[in-house]
Design an enzyme around this catalytic site. Structure first.
Site, PDB file in Angstrom:
ATOM      1  N   GLY A 246      -1.777   7.181  -1.201  1.00 30.61           N
ATOM      2  CA  GLY A 246      -2.266   8.555  -1.171  1.00 30.61           C
ATOM      3  C   GLY A 246      -1.681   9.411  -2.274  1.00 30.61           C
ATOM      4  N   CYS A 247      -0.392   9.252  -2.531  1.00 38.09           N
ATOM      5  CA  CYS A 247       0.263   9.973  -3.636  1.00 38.09           C
ATOM      6  C   CYS A 247      -0.402   9.619  -4.961  1.00 38.09           C
ATOM      7  CB  CYS A 247       1.747   9.607  -3.716  1.00 38.09           C
ATOM      8  SG  CYS A 247       2.707   9.925  -2.229  1.00 38.09           S
TER       9      CYS A 247
ATOM     10  N   GLY B 106       2.492   4.453  -1.037  1.00 39.01           N
ATOM     11  CA  GLY B 106       2.229   5.412  -2.108  1.00 39.01           C
ATOM     12  C   GLY B 106       0.781   5.518  -2.530  1.00 39.01           C
TER      13      GLY B 106
ATOM     14  N   THR C  67       0.811  -1.220   0.000  1.00 38.73           N
ATOM     15  CA  THR C  67       0.000   0.000   0.000  1.00 38.73           C
ATOM     16  C   THR C  67       0.845   1.270   0.000  1.00 38.73           C
ATOM     17  OG1 THR C  67      -0.107  -0.054   2.422  1.00 38.73           O
ATOM     18  CG2 THR C  67      -1.888  -1.151   1.218  1.00 38.73           C
TER      19      THR C  67
END
Length: 286
Positions: free
Chosen positions: A225-226, A223, A221
């Site tokens: 949000g990026c 990255g 998981t």
């Protein structure tokens, strides 16, 4: 003087959808600038970058951070805006008050409007990455300039000053973020317990838009949000309205999570599969 036809060159009558990321570099390739550029490409956009900080990191964590001098950050933004142009912007890691002010000034100077701001303030470990002074500057300078902010539950809790433990807490926090100056809020509820993930899009004058989906179980998981904020910026550059851009971006991230769940990359939290469903780079008429 030769024109395009007399010199045998093809007339340049098209352009790409152009997305700029202003964020930190992740040497491990799973988050930050690297994840942003992979996302832009996967969704058919032309990606550009202005690096705010260099990090030495991998799937196990961050070993070192080296801030980029502000004049160099400003020069990166100016170079791409003045020559290539920008249709949408994703902003990630702004590690200091001075960096926040510098980026806000650049947004104004270059007239950059379609801005998605992912306020990276809390590490996966739970450690706070930003001090109170920097948070106040971030709210004051970035909230009014961003079309959308995309905090996760921990970041929203830090911004509103209280823990968030339910969907009703999320709705109250999103409303408070609007009163604090945000123009629209996508509050990500993935850190809430349960088999369902609930995200909330709240815009002024509209009712809460809840987007729910079954929880995906994956150790990879890093990255996420990026990638989500970059996907939203990509769809804005492609011409989607904000609610549609958010919905399409969520679909892309879910696909990337599913496609990468069984892959081992490093010993810790691995990356998503950004290239799970690549799109040919789009073009628009000039």
């Amino acid at each position: 003087m030769h024109n395009a036809s007399s010199s045998g060159l093809i007339a340049r009558s098209l352009r790409y959808p152009r997305v700029l990321t202003i964020a930190g570099s992740d040497s491990g390739g799973g988050a930050g600038i690297q994840a942003d550029l992979k996302t832009f490409s996967a969704l058919g956009c032309f990606g550009m970058s202005a690096i705010t900080a260099l990090t030495a990191q991998n799937t196990m964590g961050v070993r070192a951070i080296h801030p980029v001098p502000l004049d160099m950050l400003e020069a990166q933004i100016a170079a791409v805006v003045e020559d290539i142009g920008v249709d949408a912007v994703k902003i990630g890691m702004l590690h200091s008050s001075a960096t926040v002010r510098s980026v806000a000034a650049a947004l104004d100077r270059h007239g950059l409007k379609q801005v998605v701001f992912d306020p990276v303030m809390v590490a996966t470990s739970g450690a706070t990455l930003i001090d109170r002074e920097a948070i106040a500057v971030l709210v004051d300078m970035m909230f009014p300039r961003a079309l959308l902010i995309t905090p996760n539950l921990d970041e929203a809790a830090l911004l509103v000053g209280r823990p968030l433990a339910s969907e009703s807490d999320m709705e109250a926090a999103a409303q408070q973020l609007l009163t604090m100056g945000a123009r629209a809020v996508l509050l990500k509820g993935g850190h809430l317990a349960g088999d369902q993930v609930s995200d909330l899009l709240l815009t002024p004058g509209a009712g809460p838009l809840w987007m729910r989906a079954p929880r995906l179980h994956s150790a990879n998981t890093h990255g996420t949000g990026c990638t989500l904020s970059s996907a939203i910026a990509s769809h804005l550059a492609l011409g989607a309205a904000l609610p549609e851009a958010v919905a399409l971006a969520r679909d892309y991230v879910r696909g990337a999570l599913e496609a990468g769940a069984a892959v081992r990359t490093g010993e810790g939290s691995g990356p998503l599969n950004h290239g799970w469903q690549p799109v040919v780079t789009r073009t628009f008429a000039l």
